[in-house]
Design a protein around this motif. Structure first.
Motif, PDB file in Angstrom:
ATOM      1  N   GLY A 100     -12.994 -20.938   7.611  1.00 53.16           N
ATOM      2  CA  GLY A 100     -11.698 -21.170   8.231  1.00 53.16           C
ATOM      3  C   GLY A 100     -11.531 -22.559   8.809  1.00 53.16           C
ATOM      4  N   HIS A 101     -12.567 -23.377   8.696  1.00 50.56           N
ATOM      5  CA  HIS A 101     -12.503 -24.763   9.153  1.00 50.56           C
ATOM      6  C   HIS A 101     -12.311 -25.704   7.973  1.00 50.56           C
ATOM      7  CE1 HIS A 101     -14.982 -23.092  12.642  1.00 50.56           C
ATOM      8  NE2 HIS A 101     -13.904 -23.591  13.212  1.00 50.56           N
ATOM      9  N   LEU A 102     -11.733 -26.874   8.242  1.00 49.37           N
ATOM     10  CA  LEU A 102     -11.561 -27.924   7.248  1.00 49.37           C
ATOM     11  C   LEU A 102     -12.064 -29.221   7.859  1.00 49.37           C
ATOM     12  CD1 LEU A 102      -8.465 -28.535   5.002  1.00 49.37           C
ATOM     13  CD2 LEU A 102      -9.537 -30.426   6.194  1.00 49.37           C
ATOM     14  N   CYS A 103     -12.907 -29.930   7.140  1.00 51.18           N
ATOM     15  CA  CYS A 103     -13.542 -31.157   7.628  1.00 51.18           C
ATOM     16  C   CYS A 103     -12.828 -32.372   7.041  1.00 51.18           C
ATOM     17  CB  CYS A 103     -15.006 -31.138   7.203  1.00 51.18           C
ATOM     18  SG  CYS A 103     -16.023 -32.483   7.851  1.00 51.18           S
ATOM     19  N   ALA A 104     -12.368 -33.296   7.882  1.00 54.42           N
ATOM     20  CA  ALA A 104     -11.654 -34.478   7.393  1.00 54.42           C
ATOM     21  C   ALA A 104     -11.765 -35.613   8.398  1.00 54.42           C
ATOM     22  CB  ALA A 104     -10.187 -34.154   7.127  1.00 54.42           C
ATOM     23  N   GLY A 105     -11.780 -36.839   7.907  1.00 52.03           N
ATOM     24  CA  GLY A 105     -11.811 -37.999   8.794  1.00 52.03           C
ATOM     25  C   GLY A 105     -12.703 -39.093   8.266  1.00 52.03           C
ATOM     26  N   HIS A 106     -12.465 -40.311   8.723  1.00 47.89           N
ATOM     27  CA  HIS A 106     -13.277 -41.449   8.304  1.00 47.89           C
ATOM     28  C   HIS A 106     -14.635 -41.413   9.005  1.00 47.89           C
ATOM     29  CE1 HIS A 106     -10.205 -43.513   5.956  1.00 47.89           C
ATOM     30  NE2 HIS A 106      -9.336 -43.140   6.886  1.00 47.89           N
ATOM     31  N   LEU A 107     -15.684 -41.626   8.242  1.00 53.73           N
ATOM     32  CA  LEU A 107     -17.036 -41.584   8.803  1.00 53.73           C
ATOM     33  C   LEU A 107     -17.424 -42.880   9.494  1.00 53.73           C
ATOM     34  CD1 LEU A 107     -18.854 -39.696   5.902  1.00 53.73           C
ATOM     35  CD2 LEU A 107     -17.914 -38.763   8.026  1.00 53.73           C
ATOM     36  N   ASP A 108     -16.650 -43.943   9.289  1.00 51.05           N
ATOM     37  CA  ASP A 108     -16.977 -45.223   9.930  1.00 51.05           C
ATOM     38  C   ASP A 108     -16.357 -45.358  11.325  1.00 51.05           C
ATOM     39  OD1 ASP A 108     -14.309 -45.560   9.341  1.00 51.05           O
ATOM     40  OD2 ASP A 108     -14.581 -47.321   8.054  1.00 51.05           O
ATOM     41  N   GLY A 109     -15.630 -44.319  11.758  1.00 55.72           N
ATOM     42  CA  GLY A 109     -15.036 -44.354  13.092  1.00 55.72           C
ATOM     43  C   GLY A 109     -13.809 -45.230  13.205  1.00 55.72           C
ATOM     44  N   SER A 110     -13.263 -45.668  12.062  1.00 55.32           N
ATOM     45  CA  SER A 110     -12.130 -46.597  12.092  1.00 55.32           C
ATOM     46  C   SER A 110     -10.856 -45.936  12.595  1.00 55.32           C
ATOM     47  CB  SER A 110     -11.895 -47.183  10.699  1.00 55.32           C
ATOM     48  OG  SER A 110     -11.654 -46.150   9.751  1.00 55.32           O
ATOM     49  N   THR A 111     -10.684 -44.659  12.297  1.00 51.75           N
ATOM     50  CA  THR A 111      -9.471 -43.964  12.722  1.00 51.75           C
ATOM     51  C   THR A 111      -9.693 -42.463  12.622  1.00 51.75           C
ATOM     52  OG1 THR A 111      -7.078 -43.754  12.381  1.00 51.75           O
ATOM     53  CG2 THR A 111      -8.445 -43.959  10.418  1.00 51.75           C
ATOM     54  N   GLY A 112      -8.878 -41.711  13.342  1.00 50.60           N
ATOM     55  CA  GLY A 112      -8.989 -40.255  13.343  1.00 50.60           C
ATOM     56  C   GLY A 112      -8.146 -39.678  14.457  1.00 50.60           C
ATOM     57  N   THR A 113      -8.247 -38.390  14.661  1.00 51.48           N
ATOM     58  CA  THR A 113      -7.500 -37.776  15.755  1.00 51.48           C
ATOM     59  C   THR A 113      -8.239 -37.998  17.069  1.00 51.48           C
ATOM     60  OG1 THR A 113      -8.581 -35.640  15.324  1.00 51.48           O
ATOM     61  CG2 THR A 113      -6.445 -36.043  14.284  1.00 51.48           C
ATOM     62  N   CYS A 114      -7.500 -37.822  18.171  1.00 45.28           N
ATOM     63  CA  CYS A 114      -8.059 -38.091  19.489  1.00 45.28           C
ATOM     64  C   CYS A 114      -7.564 -37.028  20.469  1.00 45.28           C
ATOM     65  CB  CYS A 114      -7.636 -39.496  19.945  1.00 45.28           C
ATOM     66  SG  CYS A 114      -8.570 -40.119  21.369  1.00 45.28           S
ATOM     67  N   VAL A 115      -7.990 -37.144  21.711  1.00 48.61           N
ATOM     68  CA  VAL A 115      -7.561 -36.217  22.753  1.00 48.61           C
ATOM     69  C   VAL A 115      -6.032 -36.207  22.836  1.00 48.61           C
ATOM     70  CG1 VAL A 115      -7.655 -35.709  25.221  1.00 48.61           C
ATOM     71  CG2 VAL A 115      -9.682 -36.597  24.047  1.00 48.61           C
ATOM     72  N   GLY A 116      -5.432 -35.042  22.796  1.00 47.34           N
ATOM     73  CA  GLY A 116      -3.984 -34.929  22.853  1.00 47.34           C
ATOM     74  C   GLY A 116      -3.331 -34.649  21.510  1.00 47.34           C
ATOM     75  N   ASP A 117      -4.111 -34.729  20.433  1.00 43.47           N
ATOM     76  CA  ASP A 117      -3.563 -34.461  19.093  1.00 43.47           C
ATOM     77  C   ASP A 117      -3.705 -33.005  18.677  1.00 43.47           C
ATOM     78  OD1 ASP A 117      -2.659 -37.049  18.426  1.00 43.47           O
ATOM     79  OD2 ASP A 117      -4.699 -37.681  17.937  1.00 43.47           O
ATOM     80  N   SER A 118      -4.404 -32.209  19.472  1.00 47.68           N
ATOM     81  CA  SER A 118      -4.655 -30.816  19.114  1.00 47.68           C
ATOM     82  C   SER A 118      -3.363 -30.063  18.793  1.00 47.68           C
ATOM     83  CB  SER A 118      -5.362 -30.099  20.264  1.00 47.68           C
ATOM     84  OG  SER A 118      -6.674 -30.572  20.412  1.00 47.68           O
ATOM     85  N   GLY A 119      -3.449 -29.210  17.786  1.00 51.08           N
ATOM     86  CA  GLY A 119      -2.293 -28.410  17.390  1.00 51.08           C
ATOM     87  C   GLY A 119      -1.382 -29.100  16.404  1.00 51.08           C
ATOM     88  N   GLY A 120      -1.612 -30.399  16.175  1.00 53.21           N
ATOM     89  CA  GLY A 120      -0.786 -31.157  15.240  1.00 53.21           C
ATOM     90  C   GLY A 120      -1.183 -30.901  13.796  1.00 53.21           C
ATOM     91  N   PRO A 121      -0.365 -31.363  12.857  1.00 58.97           N
ATOM     92  CA  PRO A 121      -0.591 -31.057  11.450  1.00 58.97           C
ATOM     93  C   PRO A 121      -1.492 -32.056  10.728  1.00 58.97           C
ATOM     94  CG  PRO A 121       1.499 -32.187  11.697  1.00 58.97           C
ATOM     95  CD  PRO A 121       0.931 -32.038  13.089  1.00 58.97           C
ATOM     96  N   LEU A 122      -2.222 -31.542   9.758  1.00 61.70           N
ATOM     97  CA  LEU A 122      -2.886 -32.358   8.745  1.00 61.70           C
ATOM     98  C   LEU A 122      -2.158 -32.064   7.434  1.00 61.70           C
ATOM     99  CD1 LEU A 122      -5.271 -34.254   7.953  1.00 61.70           C
ATOM    100  CD2 LEU A 122      -6.479 -32.173   7.233  1.00 61.70           C
ATOM    101  N   GLN A 123      -1.340 -33.025   6.992  1.00 59.18           N
ATOM    102  CA  GLN A 123      -0.532 -32.838   5.783  1.00 59.18           C
ATOM    103  C   GLN A 123      -1.139 -33.644   4.639  1.00 59.18           C
ATOM    104  OE1 GLN A 123       3.911 -32.851   6.912  1.00 59.18           O
ATOM    105  NE2 GLN A 123       2.940 -33.888   8.632  1.00 59.18           N
TER     106      GLN A 123
END
Length: 221
Positions: free
Chosen positions: A143-166
């Protein structure tokens, strides 16, 4: 938004260590917003009528909730609101050109919440990567989905919870692949983010919406 009257969010946005507020009367959906610091005349505020938390939600497992609006919103050019498509099958890391996460979270770990809606392109990974990084704290499941840049260049942060991944599919459609659930805090190198996988919860979503409509018909004839 997944229809004119149903919203999806993360369950931990409603029930967490700081508060537990599953009471619909306490919530109002602000639709068509972009800049939280000014009135843009495209916003529409609709009270929430019903909140449905996943009955097995715990420690970022089954981190999903439905919100039913008290009235449907009309999809017009003025409101700038549309429903996003739900996936019809499991998304894998080689099935999409790119995905976009959006939210009004912080752009720095110690920064302030954003005024204007932020977005970032992120790649989808095999769940094994997130299992290796987070498995000691949260058991990563289907039920989990793994996504994001591994170099730490960008991603979600505190306060983004509940938002969409489209995600943009090869046939031109955009689908709601996930809901922002948890991560390293703010795009730490080597740590992708974890989302609630929509394809996994599609049966739950459909069942809850159908049951709610059925209960209303029984109640009011």
């Amino acid at each position: 938004m997944i229809s004119q009257e149903w919203l999806l969010t993360a369950a931990h946005c409603i029930n967490n260590d700081l508060f537990n507020l599953p009471l619909a009367a306490l919530w109002t959906a602000v639709l068509g917003d972009w800049d939280r610091e000014m009135e843009e005349l495209t916003e529409e505020r609709i009270p929430v009528e019903k909140i449905i938390l996943h009955e097995r939600f715990h420690n970022f497992q089954h981190d999903i909730a439905l919100m039913k609006l008290s009235r449907p919103i009309k999809f017009t050019s003025k409101t700038r609101v549309r429903a996003v498509c739900l996936p019809n099958k499991r998304l894998t890391h080689n099935q999409t050109d790119f995905c976009v996460a959006t939210g009004w979270g912080r752009d720095l770990e110690d920064g302030l919440l954003a005024g204007k809606l932020l977005e970032t392109k992120v790649p989808v990974h095999d769940n094994a990567i997130c299992k290796k990084k987070y498995g000691h704290a949260v058991h990563i499941r289907s039920g989990h989905l793994c996504a994001g840049h591994l170099d730490g260049s960008t991603g979600t942060c505190v306060g983004d919870s509940g938002g969409p991944l489209q995600c943009a599919m090869s046939d031109g459609r955009w689908i709601l692949a996930g809901i922002t659930s948890f991560g390293s805090g703010c795009a730490k190198p080597g740590f992708p983010d974890v989302y609630t996988r929509m394809s996994y919860y599609l049966p739950w979503i459909k069942t809850k919406m159908k049951t709610y409509r059925s209960d209303l018909r029984k109640r009011y004839g």
